[in-house]
Design an enzyme around this catalytic site. Structure first.
Site, PDB file in Angstrom:
ATOM      1  N   GLY A 150       0.833  -1.210   0.000  1.00 46.61           N
ATOM      2  CA  GLY A 150       0.000   0.000   0.000  1.00 46.61           C
ATOM      3  C   GLY A 150       0.863   1.253   0.000  1.00 46.61           C
ATOM      4  N   VAL A 177      16.862   8.791  -1.001  1.00 44.70           N
ATOM      5  CA  VAL A 177      17.705   7.691  -1.503  1.00 44.70           C
ATOM      6  C   VAL A 177      18.451   8.150  -2.758  1.00 44.70           C
ATOM      7  CG1 VAL A 177      17.651   5.385  -2.580  1.00 44.70           C
ATOM      8  CG2 VAL A 177      16.290   5.828  -0.515  1.00 44.70           C
ATOM      9  N   ARG A 216      19.100  11.175  -3.969  1.00 49.98           N
ATOM     10  CA  ARG A 216      20.081  12.266  -3.825  1.00 49.98           C
ATOM     11  C   ARG A 216      21.299  11.816  -3.003  1.00 49.98           C
ATOM     12  NH1 ARG A 216      16.448  17.796  -4.036  1.00 49.98           N
ATOM     13  NH2 ARG A 216      16.188  17.636  -6.292  1.00 49.98           N
ATOM     14  N   ARG A 223       0.905  -4.990  -5.359  1.00 51.76           N
ATOM     15  CA  ARG A 223       1.023  -6.197  -4.533  1.00 51.76           C
ATOM     16  C   ARG A 223       1.130  -7.353  -5.528  1.00 51.76           C
ATOM     17  NH1 ARG A 223      -0.621  -4.248   0.574  1.00 51.76           N
ATOM     18  NH2 ARG A 223      -2.332  -2.767   0.536  1.00 51.76           N
ATOM     19  N   SER A 224       2.257  -8.042  -5.528  1.00 53.34           N
ATOM     20  CA  SER A 224       2.485  -9.088  -6.524  1.00 53.34           C
ATOM     21  C   SER A 224       2.305 -10.481  -5.919  1.00 53.34           C
ATOM     22  CB  SER A 224       3.902  -8.951  -7.093  1.00 53.34           C
ATOM     23  OG  SER A 224       4.232 -10.085  -7.852  1.00 53.34           O
ATOM     24  N   ASP A 262       5.883  -5.085   6.026  1.00 52.04           N
ATOM     25  CA  ASP A 262       6.539  -6.370   6.295  1.00 52.04           C
ATOM     26  C   ASP A 262       6.338  -7.393   5.174  1.00 52.04           C
ATOM     27  OD1 ASP A 262       3.895  -6.685   6.944  1.00 52.04           O
ATOM     28  OD2 ASP A 262       4.263  -7.829   8.778  1.00 52.04           O
ATOM     29  N   GLY A 263       5.204  -7.326   4.467  1.00 50.21           N
ATOM     30  CA  GLY A 263       4.994  -8.228   3.325  1.00 50.21           C
ATOM     31  C   GLY A 263       6.045  -7.966   2.248  1.00 50.21           C
ATOM     32  N   THR A 268       4.436   2.370   5.550  1.00 47.64           N
ATOM     33  CA  THR A 268       3.052   1.888   5.557  1.00 47.64           C
ATOM     34  C   THR A 268       2.265   2.742   6.542  1.00 47.64           C
ATOM     35  OG1 THR A 268       1.560   0.148   6.311  1.00 47.64           O
ATOM     36  CG2 THR A 268       3.806   0.004   7.124  1.00 47.64           C
ATOM     37  N   ASP A 305      -0.035   1.745   8.313  1.00 54.56           N
ATOM     38  CA  ASP A 305      -0.488   0.906   9.438  1.00 54.56           C
ATOM     39  C   ASP A 305       0.440   0.918  10.656  1.00 54.56           C
ATOM     40  OD1 ASP A 305      -2.701   0.194   8.031  1.00 54.56           O
ATOM     41  OD2 ASP A 305      -2.082  -1.869   7.599  1.00 54.56           O
ATOM     42  N   ASP A 348       2.629  -1.149  11.430  1.00 47.64           N
ATOM     43  CA  ASP A 348       2.661  -2.489  12.025  1.00 47.64           C
ATOM     44  C   ASP A 348       3.928  -3.258  11.639  1.00 47.64           C
ATOM     45  OD1 ASP A 348       2.014  -2.658   9.361  1.00 47.64           O
ATOM     46  OD2 ASP A 348       0.527  -4.240   9.600  1.00 47.64           O
ATOM     47  N   ARG A 399     -17.525  15.112  14.530  1.00 46.07           N
ATOM     48  CA  ARG A 399     -17.920  15.483  15.896  1.00 46.07           C
ATOM     49  C   ARG A 399     -18.893  16.672  15.881  1.00 46.07           C
ATOM     50  NH1 ARG A 399     -16.678  14.245  20.749  1.00 46.07           N
ATOM     51  NH2 ARG A 399     -15.018  12.784  20.297  1.00 46.07           N
ATOM     52  N   ARG A 418      -5.484  -3.309   8.606  1.00 49.53           N
ATOM     53  CA  ARG A 418      -5.960  -4.670   8.335  1.00 49.53           C
ATOM     54  C   ARG A 418      -5.730  -5.579   9.526  1.00 49.53           C
ATOM     55  NH1 ARG A 418      -3.557  -6.632   3.094  1.00 49.53           N
ATOM     56  NH2 ARG A 418      -5.247  -5.559   2.082  1.00 49.53           N
ATOM     57  N   ALA A 427     -12.408   9.764  21.396  1.00 47.19           N
ATOM     58  CA  ALA A 427     -13.401   8.695  21.225  1.00 47.19           C
ATOM     59  C   ALA A 427     -13.723   8.022  22.564  1.00 47.19           C
ATOM     60  CB  ALA A 427     -12.866   7.647  20.256  1.00 47.19           C
ATOM     61  N   GLU A 428     -14.932   7.430  22.626  1.00 49.15           N
ATOM     62  CA  GLU A 428     -15.323   6.735  23.859  1.00 49.15           C
ATOM     63  C   GLU A 428     -14.912   5.270  23.864  1.00 49.15           C
ATOM     64  OE1 GLU A 428     -19.504   7.872  25.097  1.00 49.15           O
ATOM     65  OE2 GLU A 428     -18.883   9.347  23.612  1.00 49.15           O
ATOM     66  N   ARG A 444      -4.723   7.035   2.897  1.00 42.44           N
ATOM     67  CA  ARG A 444      -3.447   6.672   2.256  1.00 42.44           C
ATOM     68  C   ARG A 444      -2.857   7.818   1.436  1.00 42.44           C
ATOM     69  NH1 ARG A 444      -3.985   0.734   0.956  1.00 42.44           N
ATOM     70  NH2 ARG A 444      -3.541   1.248  -1.196  1.00 42.44           N
TER      71      ARG A 444
HETATM   72  O1  F6P Z   1      -1.387  -0.204   3.316  1.00 38.10           O
HETATM   73  C1  F6P Z   1      -2.047  -0.696   4.404  1.00 38.10           C
HETATM   74  C2  F6P Z   1      -3.530  -0.706   4.123  1.00 38.10           C
HETATM   75  O2  F6P Z   1      -3.980   0.593   3.826  1.00 38.10           O
HETATM   76  C3  F6P Z   1      -4.354  -1.305   5.237  1.00 38.10           C
HETATM   77  O3  F6P Z   1      -4.624  -0.407   6.284  1.00 38.10           O
HETATM   78  C4  F6P Z   1      -5.584  -1.736   4.505  1.00 38.10           C
HETATM   79  O4  F6P Z   1      -6.260  -2.744   5.221  1.00 38.10           O
HETATM   80  C5  F6P Z   1      -5.025  -2.230   3.194  1.00 38.10           C
HETATM   81  O5  F6P Z   1      -3.805  -1.537   3.005  1.00 38.10           O
HETATM   82  C6  F6P Z   1      -5.911  -2.010   1.992  1.00 38.10           C
HETATM   83  O6  F6P Z   1      -5.216  -2.438   0.865  1.00 38.10           O
HETATM   84  P1  F6P Z   1      -5.764  -2.282  -0.627  1.00 38.10           P
HETATM   85  O7  F6P Z   1      -5.742  -0.814  -0.958  1.00 38.10           O
HETATM   86  O8  F6P Z   1      -4.818  -3.055  -1.455  1.00 38.10           O
HETATM   87  O9  F6P Z   1      -7.159  -2.805  -0.608  1.00 38.10           O
END
Ligand code: F6P
Length: 337
Positions: free
Chosen positions: A26, A38, A40, A87-88, A118-119, A141, A143, A145, A170, A187, A202-203, A270
């Site tokens: 993503g 990178v 430069r 994404r390949s 990480d993927g 990313t 995320d 993560d 709000r 995700r 947020a609650e 994004r």
């Molecule tokens: O890049 C991470 C992310 O935005 C996640 O938060 C989300 O679940 C996923 O990619 C969505 O991916 P795609 O745009 O390929 O559906």
């Protein structure tokens, strides 16, 4: 002279002449700032840079072109990635990785910088393990993560984009005395949700690792009404199934008289111009990635931990899950009384 011996690194002389650079997975705001850093840094060290388009797809299909210093002008502020991304599924197969490695070698590429999550790093790690092409990863990313780094390029911008939308929601929630469920991206991870939840007041915050029952949510809403609150914001991470906020709203409706409105923020998180934080992070990591290749290093991610640039083995990064600390969720609950 002797007192400086400590600083002499034991890496071989730079043999890198041409770096292949790509973005993968993503897209994330700040990827362009990392590309600029990178390119430069490399050119300043007389190293050529070849852009590989659409990540591993371009590596397999030979979509590559040299990148020049001046092409990097006016991209630091742009969202998306000038190198495109993808994404390949093919790259998961060894035969396609062999094709990619052959393409890289015939283009004279002797080192790679991969900007992704990480993927994407699993692919980079395989190129090193199977074809001995030196690789350095930069975490990019929204995320956040990725194990081994406190922060990833794009996370701060995505949080601020979501927060901007929540502040507007709000206003209308307050005017109509309504409950809103706002679904943010993530995700497998709850980092955007927990950060946005605290910053947006947020609650309740629902993440893949913080499962709250509908009965508990209804109870919380009743309590908050009893305390005089007239509107509420709940945040949920999309998890594996974008649109789960609708399921949650239905479930709340079926167990109470509460009618929750749903707002799914989706892919706007994004895009957009990266924050100063993401541009600075991207510039630091991009420059450090080239330095690492020059020093003869490979199979590392360049990340940031406690405000310091760190190098983490990709074998570790790709095996471990970054823990999500639920303390922010508890803080949001406590402060939304
Ligand atoms: O890049 C991470 C992310 O935005 C996640 O938060 C989300 O679940 C996923 O990619 C969505 O991916 P795609 O745009 O390929 O559906």
């Amino acid at each position: 002279m002797i007192k400086y011996a400590f600083f002499i690194k034991s890496y071989p002389m730079n043999t890198i002449k041409k770096i292949g650079l790509f973005t993968s997975g993503g897209d994330a705001p700040g990827m362009n700032a990392a590309i600029r850093a990178v390119v430069r840094t490399a050119i300043s060290h007389q190293i050529e840079v070849v852009g590989i388009y659409q990540g591993y797809i371009g590596m397999i299909e030979n979509k590559m072109a040299p990148l020049q210093m001046r092409e990097m002008a006016n991209i630091i502020q742009r969202g998306g990635t000038i190198l495109k991304t993808g994404r390949s599924a093919e790259f998961l197969k060894a035969e396609f990785r062999t094709t990619a490695a052959k393409n890289l070698k015939s283009a004279g590429i002797d080192g790679l910088v991969c900007i992704g999550g990480d993927g994407s790093f699993k692919g980079a790690q395989a190129l090193w393990a199977e074809h001995r092409i030196p690789v350095i990863g930069i975490p990019g990313t929204i995320d956040n993560d990725v194990y081994g780094t406190d922060d990833t390029i794009g996370f701060d911008t995505a949080v601020n984009t979501a927060l901007n939308a929540i502040d507007k929601i709000r206003d209308t929630a307050d005017s109509h005395d309504r409950i809103f469920i706002v679904e943010v991206m993530g995700r497998n991870s709850g980092f955007i949700a927990s950060h946005v939840g605290v910053a947006g007041g947020a609650e309740e915050i629902l993440t893949p690792d913080n499962v709250v029952t509908v009965s508990k949510i209804v109870e919380m809403l009743k309590d908050s009404r009893a305390r005089g609150k007239t509107s509420s914001i709940l945040i949920t991470a999309e998890g594996q199934k974008p649109g789960r906020a609708y399921d949650l709203a239905d479930a709340i409706r079926s167990k109470s008289n509460f009618d929750a409105k749903v707002c799914i923020l989706g892919h706007q998180q994004r895009g957009g111009s990266p924050t100063a934080h993401d541009r600075i992070l991207a510039s630091q990591l991009g420059a450090a990635a080239v330095q690492a290749l020059i020093q003869g290093k490979s199979n590392l991610m360049i990340g940031i931990a406690a405000d310091k640039i760190v190098e983490v083995d990709l074998d570790v990064v790709t095996k471990k899950l970054k823990p999500h600390d639920n303390s922010l969720i508890n803080l949001a609950r406590m402060l939304s009384v």
